[in-house]
Design a protein around this motif. Structure first.
Motif, short mmCIF file in Angstrom:
data_model
loop_
_atom_site.label_atom_id
_atom_site.label_comp_id
_atom_site.label_asym_id
_atom_site.label_seq_id
_atom_site.Cartn_x
_atom_site.Cartn_y
_atom_site.Cartn_z
N GLY A 48 -34.73 -25.64 -22.93
CA GLY A 48 -34.92 -24.54 -23.88
C GLY A 48 -33.65 -23.78 -24.17
N PRO A 49 -33.75 -22.70 -24.92
CA PRO A 49 -32.58 -21.93 -25.36
C PRO A 49 -31.87 -21.19 -24.23
CG PRO A 49 -34.57 -20.78 -25.98
CD PRO A 49 -35.00 -22.12 -25.44
N GLY A 50 -32.61 -20.89 -23.14
CA GLY A 50 -32.02 -20.10 -22.08
C GLY A 50 -30.99 -20.84 -21.25
N VAL A 51 -31.06 -22.19 -21.21
CA VAL A 51 -30.14 -22.96 -20.36
C VAL A 51 -29.30 -23.90 -21.22
CG1 VAL A 51 -29.93 -24.45 -18.34
CG2 VAL A 51 -31.76 -22.76 -18.44
N LEU A 52 -29.85 -25.09 -21.56
CA LEU A 52 -29.05 -26.04 -22.34
C LEU A 52 -28.76 -25.51 -23.75
CD1 LEU A 52 -30.41 -29.58 -21.39
CD2 LEU A 52 -28.28 -28.50 -20.73
N GLY A 53 -29.71 -24.73 -24.29
CA GLY A 53 -29.47 -24.15 -25.61
C GLY A 53 -28.29 -23.20 -25.61
N ALA A 54 -28.11 -22.49 -24.47
CA ALA A 54 -26.97 -21.58 -24.37
C ALA A 54 -25.67 -22.32 -24.07
CB ALA A 54 -27.24 -20.55 -23.27
N LEU A 55 -25.78 -23.40 -23.27
CA LEU A 55 -24.58 -24.17 -22.92
C LEU A 55 -24.12 -25.07 -24.07
CD1 LEU A 55 -25.54 -25.23 -19.27
CD2 LEU A 55 -23.91 -23.45 -19.96
N PHE A 56 -25.09 -25.64 -24.79
CA PHE A 56 -24.77 -26.57 -25.88
C PHE A 56 -25.54 -26.16 -27.14
CE2 PHE A 56 -24.66 -28.93 -21.84
CZ PHE A 56 -23.32 -29.29 -21.81
N PRO A 57 -25.13 -25.09 -27.78
CA PRO A 57 -25.87 -24.60 -28.95
C PRO A 57 -25.95 -25.61 -30.09
CG PRO A 57 -23.74 -23.49 -28.74
CD PRO A 57 -23.96 -24.24 -27.48
N TYR A 59 -26.29 -28.88 -29.79
CA TYR A 59 -27.39 -29.80 -29.45
C TYR A 59 -28.73 -29.14 -29.79
CZ TYR A 59 -31.09 -29.74 -25.90
OH TYR A 59 -32.29 -29.61 -25.25
N TYR A 60 -28.86 -27.88 -29.40
CA TYR A 60 -30.13 -27.19 -29.61
C TYR A 60 -30.44 -27.04 -31.09
CZ TYR A 60 -33.90 -23.88 -28.85
OH TYR A 60 -35.12 -23.28 -28.83
N ALA A 61 -29.43 -26.66 -31.88
CA ALA A 61 -29.63 -26.47 -33.31
C ALA A 61 -29.93 -27.77 -34.02
CB ALA A 61 -28.39 -25.82 -33.92
N THR A 62 -29.42 -28.90 -33.51
CA THR A 62 -29.64 -30.20 -34.14
C THR A 62 -31.03 -30.75 -33.84
OG1 THR A 62 -27.28 -30.74 -34.04
CG2 THR A 62 -28.82 -32.58 -34.30
N VAL A 63 -31.44 -30.64 -32.57
CA VAL A 63 -32.70 -31.26 -32.14
C VAL A 63 -33.89 -30.35 -32.39
CG1 VAL A 63 -33.97 -32.24 -30.18
CG2 VAL A 63 -31.52 -32.66 -30.41
N PHE A 64 -33.78 -29.08 -32.01
CA PHE A 64 -34.93 -28.19 -32.09
C PHE A 64 -34.82 -27.29 -33.31
CE2 PHE A 64 -34.56 -29.32 -27.58
CZ PHE A 64 -35.77 -29.97 -27.45
N THR A 65 -34.91 -27.94 -34.46
CA THR A 65 -34.90 -27.23 -35.74
C THR A 65 -36.23 -26.52 -35.93
OG1 THR A 65 -35.82 -29.11 -36.94
CG2 THR A 65 -33.41 -29.03 -36.70
N PRO A 66 -36.31 -25.55 -36.84
CA PRO A 66 -37.60 -24.88 -37.08
C PRO A 66 -38.73 -25.84 -37.43
CG PRO A 66 -35.82 -23.65 -38.11
CD PRO A 66 -35.21 -24.91 -37.59
N VAL A 67 -38.43 -26.88 -38.21
CA VAL A 67 -39.47 -27.86 -38.58
C VAL A 67 -39.94 -28.62 -37.35
CG1 VAL A 67 -39.95 -29.95 -39.90
CG2 VAL A 67 -38.63 -28.10 -40.93
N THR A 68 -39.00 -29.04 -36.49
CA THR A 68 -39.35 -29.78 -35.28
C THR A 68 -40.17 -28.91 -34.33
OG1 THR A 68 -37.34 -31.10 -35.45
CG2 THR A 68 -38.43 -31.05 -33.32
N VAL A 69 -39.72 -27.68 -34.16
CA VAL A 69 -40.43 -26.77 -33.26
C VAL A 69 -41.85 -26.52 -33.75
CG1 VAL A 69 -40.50 -24.40 -32.37
CG2 VAL A 69 -38.34 -25.67 -32.39
N GLN A 70 -42.01 -26.37 -35.07
CA GLN A 70 -43.35 -26.15 -35.62
C GLN A 70 -44.25 -27.36 -35.36
OE1 GLN A 70 -43.43 -25.50 -39.87
NE2 GLN A 70 -45.45 -24.53 -39.80
N SER A 71 -43.71 -28.56 -35.52
CA SER A 71 -44.48 -29.78 -35.27
C SER A 71 -44.85 -29.88 -33.80
CB SER A 71 -43.67 -31.00 -35.70
OG SER A 71 -43.38 -30.97 -37.08
N LEU A 72 -43.89 -29.62 -32.92
CA LEU A 72 -44.15 -29.68 -31.48
C LEU A 72 -45.18 -28.63 -31.06
CD1 LEU A 72 -40.51 -30.15 -30.13
CD2 LEU A 72 -42.31 -31.88 -30.20
#
Length: 402
Positions: A48-57, A59-72
């Protein structure tokens, strides 16, 4: 460079969700202290954003887009509704009522004492800002955190009892009776917390309509073949979830109620076990990831970990004290209450679902949610390492009549 389509991004997210926790679980051989379900929950936090999302923003922005998050999120919602529905079906309230004296004493104290200790811990946390959500009155936050400390995760408890090879024993069935009664109280308290005076008419209408619909559905289910029951059950699940959410009680309350009013005897036990296993294997990892996406550390990592430690002490200490008091009243054998207490302090799924709802309703903050999530993980990881050697030393527990 080829830009990934939304479907490619979604499938990449699924690939990460299923691959990373499995490899950690299998290669690190964590099963003794952290079963796969626990590794998946931890994986959700780390991804999530608290760990890998903070270390590798990036990666987080590429994989967990708003559309992807909504689907998940949509997939996770249906997964957890099915899981809670099965938990409702597996409640054995008939047996709990038959042994209501013993069950009521043990389950009641196992719930009330950690509820009190958890509420006291919540009041201590609320002396500093950052823990109460914008829509949470003080009593809702205190009661919600207290109940989170008192919860027993019935579905995870079933998995642990299977792992310990005591599920079908008299001892295992006793544990399930106590946890089942507490499970009913969890959803009752949640309904109280979510009571919306602006929607009280809708909520009363839902309960009345649900009562009449339950009579009709039960009559129908008793008359049709099992294959039809499964399909009708999913229709019933979706309808109850929708109606409860429309009334302001949250779809998860409807999901639990839709299963609790059905009889387990209408379903083949082996088939029900396989269905629960399928949901855990193929669907729930998405829920764990979506849960991890909600974790936050903005009040400071030290504060969140400190809160988690406080809540863990309140949860485990309160549960052991409550069950210990029940053991004295019911004159259990020495050591019996301690073993039962450690099993009943298992948290994980049901507590995570419970606090997800509190977060969705903005009764608690993301930081409180993160502290409770860490507490649930630590609580669950303690269970097998503590209980397994105790059962090995005291096999007489398994021979005791229920």
């Amino acid at each position: 460079m080829h830009a990934m389509s939304p479907m490619e991004v979604f499938l990449l997210a699924l690939l990460i969700i299923f691959t990373v926790p499995y490899l950690v679980w299998r290669l690190a051989r964590t099963d003794h202290w952290a079963p796969l379900v626990v590794v998946q929950i931890i994986g959700g936090i780390l991804l999530g954003p608290g760990v890998l999302g903070a270390l590798f923003p990036a990666y987080y922005a590429t994989v967990f887009t708003p559309v992807t998050v909504q689907s998940l999120t949509g997939l996770a919602t249906w997964a957890v509704m099915m899981f809670v529905w099965v938990a409702g079906i597996e409640l054995d309230l008939t047996e709990a009522w038959r042994r209501r004296g013993e069950t009521g004493t043990a389950a009641g104290l196992a719930l009330i004492v950690p509820l009190v200790t958890g509420s006291l811990a919540a009041m201590l946390l609320l002396r500093t800002p950052g823990w109460a959500g914008p829509n949470g009155a003080t009593w809702q936050v205190v009661l919600g955190i207290g109940m989170a400390c008192a919860v027993t995760a019935l579905p995870i408890l079933v998995l642990f009892l299977e792992k310990l090879e005591v599920l079908r024993s008299a001892f295992g069935q006793r544990i399930l009776r106590y946890a089942s009664l507490d499970d009913v109280m969890i959803w009752g308290v949640l309904a109280l917390i979510l009571l919306d005076w602006d929607r009280v008419g809708r909520q009363a209408g839902f309960l009345v309509g649900f009562a009449f619909a339950t009579v009709a559905v039960r009559r129908l289910m008793a008359k049709i073949a099992e294959d039809d029951r499964w399909y009708i059950s999913l229709i019933w699940l979706a309808a109850c979830g929708f109606a409860a959410d429309w009334a302001g009680l949250h779809f998860m309350v409807g999901a639990f109620l839709s299963g609790a009013v059905l009889d387990a005897r209408w379903y083949d036990q082996e088939r029900l076990d396989r269905f629960r296993g399928f949901v855990l294997l193929a669907m729930m990892p998405v829920f764990f990831l979506s849960t991890g996406l909600k974790t936050q550390w903005s009040v400071g990592g030290t504060a969140v970990f400190g809160a988690a430690a406080l809540l863990l002490a309140a949860s485990v200490g309160g549960k052991l004290a409550g069950v210990g008091l029940a053991g004295r009243i019911l004159k259990w054998r020495p050591g019996e209450a301690m073993t039962i207490g450690w099993l009943l302090q298992t948290k994980a799924l049901i507590m995570i679902i419970f606090v997800n709802i509190l977060l969705d309703k903005k009764i608690i903050t993301n930081e409180t949610f993160t502290a409770l999530l860490l507490m649930a993980v630590m609580s669950t990881m303690l269970t097998i390492p503590v209980v397994k050697p105790r059962l090995t030393r005291d096999r007489a527990l398994l021979d005791r009549r229920s």
